[in-house]
Write an enzyme that holds these catalytic residues in place. Structure first.
Site, PDB file in Angstrom:
ATOM      1  N   LYS A  71      -1.333  -9.081  -7.968  1.00 48.88           N
ATOM      2  CA  LYS A  71       0.056  -8.865  -7.522  1.00 48.88           C
ATOM      3  C   LYS A  71       0.213  -9.192  -6.033  1.00 48.88           C
ATOM      4  CE  LYS A  71       2.701  -4.747  -6.158  1.00 48.88           C
ATOM      5  NZ  LYS A  71       2.094  -4.370  -4.891  1.00 48.88           N
ATOM      6  N   ASN A  72      -0.675  -8.633  -5.202  1.00 54.09           N
ATOM      7  CA  ASN A  72      -0.452  -8.748  -3.765  1.00 54.09           C
ATOM      8  C   ASN A  72      -0.765 -10.132  -3.200  1.00 54.09           C
ATOM      9  OD1 ASN A  72       0.595  -6.209  -3.723  1.00 54.09           O
ATOM     10  ND2 ASN A  72      -1.292  -5.203  -3.037  1.00 54.09           N
ATOM     11  N   CYS A 129       6.994   0.906  -2.584  1.00 51.93           N
ATOM     12  CA  CYS A 129       6.743   2.282  -3.009  1.00 51.93           C
ATOM     13  C   CYS A 129       6.938   3.247  -1.846  1.00 51.93           C
ATOM     14  CB  CYS A 129       5.312   2.423  -3.530  1.00 51.93           C
ATOM     15  SG  CYS A 129       5.092   1.730  -5.159  1.00 51.93           S
ATOM     16  N   ARG A 132       5.746   3.258   6.528  1.00 53.18           N
ATOM     17  CA  ARG A 132       5.598   1.816   6.375  1.00 53.18           C
ATOM     18  C   ARG A 132       6.441   0.972   7.343  1.00 53.18           C
ATOM     19  NH1 ARG A 132       5.015   0.360   0.076  1.00 53.18           N
ATOM     20  NH2 ARG A 132       3.529  -1.119   0.907  1.00 53.18           N
ATOM     21  N   ASP A 167      -5.185   1.480  -2.603  1.00 50.49           N
ATOM     22  CA  ASP A 167      -4.475   1.301  -3.879  1.00 50.49           C
ATOM     23  C   ASP A 167      -5.279   1.813  -5.076  1.00 50.49           C
ATOM     24  OD1 ASP A 167      -2.487   0.184  -2.379  1.00 50.49           O
ATOM     25  OD2 ASP A 167      -3.030  -1.877  -2.830  1.00 50.49           O
ATOM     26  N   ARG A 175       5.671  -2.738 -11.974  1.00 48.43           N
ATOM     27  CA  ARG A 175       5.737  -3.559 -10.764  1.00 48.43           C
ATOM     28  C   ARG A 175       4.370  -4.161 -10.457  1.00 48.43           C
ATOM     29  NH1 ARG A 175       7.164  -0.713  -5.969  1.00 48.43           N
ATOM     30  NH2 ARG A 175       6.448  -2.738  -5.258  1.00 48.43           N
TER      31      ARG A 175
HETATM   32  N1  EPU Z   1       1.618  -0.613   9.477  1.00 52.66           N
HETATM   33  C1  EPU Z   1       2.275  -0.360  10.657  1.00 52.66           C
HETATM   34  N2  EPU Z   1       3.021  -1.365  11.207  1.00 52.66           N
HETATM   35  C2  EPU Z   1       3.152  -2.581  10.611  1.00 52.66           C
HETATM   36  C3  EPU Z   1       2.479  -2.823   9.397  1.00 52.66           C
HETATM   37  C4  EPU Z   1       1.709  -1.806   8.844  1.00 52.66           C
HETATM   38  O1  EPU Z   1       2.194   0.735  11.213  1.00 52.66           O
HETATM   39  O2  EPU Z   1       3.853  -3.444  11.160  1.00 52.66           O
HETATM   40  C5  EPU Z   1       0.821   0.468   8.849  1.00 52.66           C
HETATM   41  C6  EPU Z   1       1.454   0.915   7.535  1.00 52.66           C
HETATM   42  O3  EPU Z   1       2.455   1.877   7.736  1.00 52.66           O
HETATM   43  C7  EPU Z   1       0.282   1.446   6.784  1.00 52.66           C
HETATM   44  C8  EPU Z   1      -0.861   0.549   7.240  1.00 52.66           C
HETATM   45  O4  EPU Z   1      -0.431  -0.041   8.466  1.00 52.66           O
HETATM   46  O5  EPU Z   1       0.011   2.746   7.181  1.00 52.66           O
HETATM   47  C9  EPU Z   1      -1.250  -0.528   6.257  1.00 52.66           C
HETATM   48  O6  EPU Z   1      -0.185  -1.405   6.083  1.00 52.66           O
HETATM   49  P1  EPU Z   1      -0.346  -2.933   5.663  1.00 52.66           P
HETATM   50  O7  EPU Z   1       0.642  -3.698   6.459  1.00 52.66           O
HETATM   51  O8  EPU Z   1      -1.770  -3.337   5.723  1.00 52.66           O
HETATM   52  O9  EPU Z   1       0.122  -2.863   4.181  1.00 52.66           O
HETATM   53  P2  EPU Z   1       1.281  -3.659   3.496  1.00 52.66           P
HETATM   54  O10 EPU Z   1       1.180  -5.103   3.835  1.00 52.66           O
HETATM   55  O11 EPU Z   1       2.589  -2.972   3.682  1.00 52.66           O
HETATM   56  C10 EPU Z   1      -0.181  -4.233   1.406  1.00 52.66           C
HETATM   57  C11 EPU Z   1      -0.018  -4.041  -0.065  1.00 52.66           C
HETATM   58  C12 EPU Z   1      -0.129  -2.565  -0.396  1.00 52.66           C
HETATM   59  C13 EPU Z   1      -1.484  -2.056   0.082  1.00 52.66           C
HETATM   60  C14 EPU Z   1      -1.671  -2.359   1.582  1.00 52.66           C
HETATM   61  C15 EPU Z   1      -3.037  -1.968   2.093  1.00 52.66           C
HETATM   62  C16 EPU Z   1       1.520  -5.826  -0.576  1.00 52.66           C
HETATM   63  C17 EPU Z   1       2.870  -6.250  -1.003  1.00 52.66           C
HETATM   64  N3  EPU Z   1       1.307  -4.535  -0.446  1.00 52.66           N
HETATM   65  O12 EPU Z   1       0.878  -3.477   1.994  1.00 52.66           O
HETATM   66  O13 EPU Z   1      -0.085  -2.497  -1.809  1.00 52.66           O
HETATM   67  O14 EPU Z   1      -1.542  -0.665  -0.098  1.00 52.66           O
HETATM   68  O15 EPU Z   1      -1.470  -3.755   1.810  1.00 52.66           O
HETATM   69  O16 EPU Z   1      -4.023  -2.615   1.396  1.00 52.66           O
HETATM   70  O17 EPU Z   1       0.642  -6.659  -0.383  1.00 52.66           O
HETATM   71  C18 EPU Z   1       0.243  -1.471  -3.882  1.00 52.66           C
HETATM   72  O18 EPU Z   1      -0.102  -2.542  -4.393  1.00 52.66           O
HETATM   73  O19 EPU Z   1       0.395  -0.404  -4.535  1.00 52.66           O
HETATM   74  C19 EPU Z   1       0.490  -1.433  -2.442  1.00 52.66           C
HETATM   75  C20 EPU Z   1       1.125  -0.436  -1.845  1.00 52.66           C
END
Ligand code: EPU
Length: 417
Positions: free
Chosen positions: A22-23, A116, A121, A304, A397
């Site tokens: 998915k990601n 989610c 976030r 995850d 999802r």
């Molecule tokens: N963060 C910040 N500022 C930012 C970006 C992130 O503070 O600008 C913080 C977030 O709040 C969080 C942490 O950094 O506490 C990790 O965030 P990251 O940006 O790495 O995650 P993401 O890109 O929002 C993706 C996956 C998530 C998965 C995370 C970590 C996608 C669409 N989502 O999220 O997947 O948990 O990486 O591996 O790629 C899921 O599949 O259930 C899911 C939530």
């Protein structure tokens, strides 16, 4: 709103094949706008996040066909248009259009992304990165307006190795003059998957999968293709199921290096499995040891899989502790796990105690988020009696063909509207 009804305690055996990640897929589709023509994305999962991203692509006048697991994309008539809230809030990954459209047109207008509800976030690291490349970012009401007459590559340091920011800045940097270097980049396999697509388009990207990624901007791209990696979180979810209620369950599509942290944790707590080529065989483990588990960025234990792992640890012999370091609100599934008979206590905002082993009993529960829903699904499959999971659309999802896959290995589940 759909509901999943599970009759628990049916042994799972036979073979299932893991779908595309998915990601990765949700980043690859927005990345395809960087192609000046046609592209194909193989092994794309049939999940609702992809359906919504296709709607955004169509709004941008791109053609996308999802057939037999492949996305056939034609971006030759792409037009830059604002992405409205009803589409952007459907998923987190809508934010990848920021980087991609900024690189392509020097302007993007979109409403806030969704995803989610597992914590605050923020996307400050993405925004800071766009600004460092020379973009102006305005937030008007609930819309981002990001503009740049010219993007210029430079060295950018991330305060945190965010997956989303790493991919978004890689995408934006393709439209920048010169070289962009991301220091302290995220190293997740999904980033390597996106980089391989960009490389296939003719963009020079090096270092993906390490802490330092280098991208050379160019608008001279070619038609391209990419194959989505197998989903390491779906893999982990089925492995956990196999350890709880499998009998020679075969899981096909294993990339061992992508799930190393999980495999080492399974070794530590006494779960046996066999891996031959890309297939794991796993059976129920009757003697699971408790553990201390801390979620971390890749190659650490993935957040995850934290919630599915919680269900596994309800069956361990003793007290386990989980420390969640990525999200501040990812224990919501434990309320319903406890209603099913588990004993879990939230010790602090990010620490959970699980006392096992406890027999679980089916009841009516609610999926509050994707992986929390998966943890309840696992609980329902091992529980005595009937479990009904409400709001299960959040699970679809992230898990493709869920009913077909589970039914094919012996689960008794129904999905009703
Ligand atoms: N963060 C910040 N500022 C930012 C970006 C992130 O503070 O600008 C913080 C977030 O709040 C969080 C942490 O950094 O506490 C990790 O965030 P990251 O940006 O790495 O995650 P993401 O890109 O929002 C993706 C996956 C998530 C998965 C995370 C970590 C996608 C669409 N989502 O999220 O997947 O948990 O990486 O591996 O790629 C899921 O599949 O259930 C899911 C939530």
């Amino acid at each position: 709103m759909s509901k999943i009804r599970i009759e628990g305690q049916h042994v799972l055996s036979g073979e299932i094949k893991i779908g595309g990640a998915k990601n990765s897929a949700v980043a690859l589709l927005p990345a395809s706008v960087l192609c000046n023509g046609k592209s194909q994305i193989y092994n794309t999962p049939e999940i609702t996040d992809i359906d919504y991203l296709i709607k955004i692509m169509e709004l941008l006048n791109c053609k996308v066909e999802h057939k037999d697991g492949t996305l056939y994309i034609d971006t030759s008539k792409i037009e830059n248009k604002p992405i409205p809230e009803e589409l952007s809030v459907q998923m987190r990954a809508s934010y990848y259009f920021m980087g991609a459209l900024l690189a392509k047109f020097g302007r993007v207008e979109m409403s806030f992304p969704g995803g989610c509800n597992i914590g605050a976030r923020p996307i400050d690291i993405h925004i800071k990165g766009f600004e460092e490349l020379g973009a102006k970012v305005e937030i008007i009401k609930n819309r981002y307006i990001i503009t740049a007459d010219k993007l210029v590559g430079k060295k950018i340091y991330f305060d945190f190795p965010s997956v989303g920011a790493t991919i978004n800045i890689m995408l934006a940097a393709t439209g920048a003059e010169g070289t962009t270097i991301i220091e302290n980049a995220a190293m997740e396999p999904e980033i390597v998957n996106v980089a391989s697509f960009l490389i296939n388009m003719g963009i020079k990207v090096t270092g993906a999968g390490t802490k330092r990624i280098e991208i050379e901007g160019t608008k001279e791209t070619t038609d391209a293709f990419v194959e989505v990696f197998p989903d390491r979180i779906e893999t982990g979810t089925f492995i956990i199921l196999g350890a709880l209620i499998g009998k020679n369950l075969k899981i096909k599509g294993i990339i061992k290096t992508h799930i190393e942290a999980l495999l080492l944790k399974l070794d530590e707590i006494g779960i046996k499995y066999k891996i031959e080529n890309d297939t794991m065989t796993i059976s129920k483990c009757n003697n699971i040891s408790p553990t201390y588990l801390k979620t971390l960025t890749y190659p650490g234990f993935p957040t995850d899989l934290q919630q599915p792992m919680t269900t596994l640890l309800t069956q361990a012999n003793g007290k386990s502790i989980i420390e969640e370091t990525l999200y501040e609100n990812r224990f919501k599934n434990t309320y319903d796990l406890n209603r099913m008979g588990a004993i879990t206590n939230i010790l602090t905002l990010n620490k959970l105690e699980i006392k096992g082993p406890k027999k679980l009993k089916g009841t009516n529960v609610i999926a509050t988020d994707l992986r929390g829903g998966a943890s309840l699904l696992i609980a329902g499959l091992i529980a005595e009696g009937i479990t009904e999971i409400d709001n299960c659309d959040v699970i679809f999802r992230g898990y493709s063909d869920l009913k077909a896959k589970l039914t094919s290995i012996g689960a008794k589940i129904e999905i009703t509207e």
